[in-house]
Motif scaffolding. Structure first.
Motif, short mmCIF file in Angstrom:
data_model
loop_
_atom_site.label_atom_id
_atom_site.label_comp_id
_atom_site.label_asym_id
_atom_site.label_seq_id
_atom_site.Cartn_x
_atom_site.Cartn_y
_atom_site.Cartn_z
N GLY A 39 0.82 -1.21 0.00
CA GLY A 39 0.00 0.00 0.00
C GLY A 39 0.85 1.26 0.00
O GLY A 39 0.62 2.19 -0.78
N ASN A 40 1.87 1.28 0.84
CA ASN A 40 2.76 2.44 0.89
C ASN A 40 3.64 2.55 -0.35
O ASN A 40 3.92 3.65 -0.82
N ALA A 41 4.06 1.41 -0.89
CA ALA A 41 4.88 1.42 -2.11
C ALA A 41 4.09 1.97 -3.29
O ALA A 41 4.63 2.70 -4.14
N VAL A 42 2.80 1.62 -3.37
CA VAL A 42 1.94 2.16 -4.43
C VAL A 42 1.83 3.67 -4.32
O VAL A 42 1.91 4.40 -5.33
N VAL A 43 1.65 4.17 -3.10
CA VAL A 43 1.56 5.62 -2.89
C VAL A 43 2.85 6.31 -3.34
O VAL A 43 2.81 7.33 -4.04
N VAL A 44 3.99 5.76 -2.94
CA VAL A 44 5.28 6.35 -3.32
C VAL A 44 5.44 6.36 -4.84
O VAL A 44 5.83 7.37 -5.44
N THR A 45 5.14 5.23 -5.47
CA THR A 45 5.30 5.12 -6.92
C THR A 45 4.39 6.09 -7.67
O THR A 45 4.84 6.80 -8.59
N LEU A 46 3.12 6.12 -7.29
CA LEU A 46 2.17 7.00 -7.97
C LEU A 46 2.55 8.47 -7.82
O LEU A 46 2.44 9.25 -8.76
N SER A 47 2.97 8.84 -6.63
CA SER A 47 3.32 10.25 -6.39
C SER A 47 4.57 10.67 -7.15
O SER A 47 4.80 11.87 -7.36
N LEU A 48 5.38 9.69 -7.57
CA LEU A 48 6.59 10.00 -8.34
C LEU A 48 6.33 10.05 -9.84
O LEU A 48 6.92 10.87 -10.55
N VAL A 49 5.43 9.18 -10.34
CA VAL A 49 5.26 9.06 -11.79
C VAL A 49 4.11 9.90 -12.34
O VAL A 49 4.10 10.20 -13.53
N ASP A 50 3.15 10.28 -11.51
CA ASP A 50 2.00 11.02 -12.00
C ASP A 50 2.18 12.52 -11.74
O ASP A 50 2.39 12.94 -10.60
N HIS A 51 2.07 13.31 -12.80
CA HIS A 51 2.30 14.76 -12.67
C HIS A 51 1.21 15.45 -11.86
O HIS A 51 1.42 16.54 -11.34
N ARG A 52 0.05 14.80 -11.73
CA ARG A 52 -1.04 15.41 -10.95
C ARG A 52 -0.81 15.30 -9.45
O ARG A 52 -1.49 15.96 -8.67
N PHE A 60 4.29 15.20 1.17
CA PHE A 60 4.26 14.74 2.56
C PHE A 60 3.78 13.28 2.64
O PHE A 60 4.33 12.48 3.41
N LEU A 61 2.76 12.93 1.85
CA LEU A 61 2.26 11.56 1.86
C LEU A 61 3.33 10.58 1.36
O LEU A 61 3.42 9.46 1.88
N ARG A 62 4.10 10.99 0.36
CA ARG A 62 5.18 10.13 -0.13
C ARG A 62 6.22 9.88 0.95
O ARG A 62 6.64 8.74 1.18
#
Length: 314
Positions: A39-52, A60-62
């Protein structure tokens, strides 16, 4: 004390001495550990690859997700290993390292919760000034400050526990190395350490809780002014989920650490510790991040692109 031998290893009792219960716990906690990390890995990955997802909130969430992954690895792998193999011994150096990492990372989590609450306060209550107040430099300084202050506050009391002479029983009545269980095994008076731990807990827990309560109080007041009933319900749904995590995290931690005596780890203490060290860590990424519409949309987009790419390759 001259007739006592220094402890060369500690025996961590865990949650149960029953082999069958331990196997069930191993299966359940392995799933919990996997879901927490993923769950945390998905958050980190999405916050890095998605410009939105490049706003301060997702920054902070990352960092919060990275912190929770590290925190989970401090306790769970060693605990799962002991459940599966029934090997419960740990060296003093390994025990003290776990103790230091647990308290530094745990303290940093509370500072992050307070920091994210303040970020939401600025975004909702002062939206016109949000970009100027929470600029990239301020966000980086806040995150760095959380780590530095956490280490500064937790290193001295942890060192004092480490320097205690342990020359009697070596059985730790817990599922990880915790101060209360270790202080009970010390050969000397630990009153000064207990006072230091109590003061640190009051500063950290009540300080960050005050920031969180004041921030959400202002947020709720602002939400009540929203004319749209649908908008109010949506905002309250998000806030209530966040506050549920805050209640579980802070109530269990305050009960455990803000009390006069730190000695004597009881079975009930283990249950309380389980709430904030395992259960809260499981729900945090799903409540703070994966329920967010932008995060869910980013997840759907990434999955859609991955499926399309696989279909083209096939």
């Amino acid at each position: 004390m001259k007739n006592q031998t220094p402890v060369v290893e500690f025996i961590i009792l865990g949650l149960s001495s029953n082999h069958h219960i331990n196997l069930i716990l191993f299966v359940v906690l392995s799933l919990v550990f996997f879901l927490t990390v993923m769950g945390n890995a998905v958050v980190v990955t999405l916050s890095l690859v998605d410009h939105r997802l490049q706003s301060p909130m997702y920054f902070f969430l990352r960092n919060f997700s990275v912190l929770e992954i590290c925190f989970s690895f401090v306790i769970m792998p060693r605990f799962l290993y002991s459940l599966l193999t029934e090997i419960k011994s740990i060296s003093p150096h390994g025990c003290f390292l776990q103790l230091l990492l647990f308290f530094v990372l745990g303290t940093c989590i509370f500072f992050h919760v307070g920091m994210m609450s303040f970020d939401r306060y600025v975004a909702i209550c002062r939206p016109l000034h949000y970009s100027s107040i929470m600029n990239s430099r301020v966000c980086f300084q806040l995150v760095l400050g959380c780590w530095v202050v956490s280490f500064t506050l937790m290193f001295p009391p942890t060192c004092m526990v480490v320097l205690q002479p342990f020359c009697g029983p070596n059985t730790v009545n817990h599922f990880y190395c915790d101060t209360a269980a270790l202080l009970q095994l010390s050969c000397t008076d630990t009153g000064h350490i207990e006072v230091m731990i109590l003061i640190s807990a009051i500063v950290i827990l009540l300080g960050t809780l005050t920031v969180t309560i004041v921030s959400y109080g202002c947020i709720i007041t602002t939400i009540l002014r929203i004319p749209s009933t649908t908008g109010r319900k949506k905002a309250f749904s998000t806030c209530s989920a966040h506050l549920l995590v805050v209640v579980v995290l802070y109530s269990s931690s305050i009960f455990r650490y803000i009390r006069p005596g730190q000695r004597g780890s009881e079975d009930f203490d283990k249950v309380v510790s389980f709430l904030y060290s395992v259960v809260a860590q499981l729900f945090n990424p799903y409540i703070y991040s994966l329920r967010n519409e932008q995060v869910k949309q980013a997840f759907r987009d990434v999955c859609g692109k991955a499926v399309s790419k696989c279909l083209r390759l096939s």
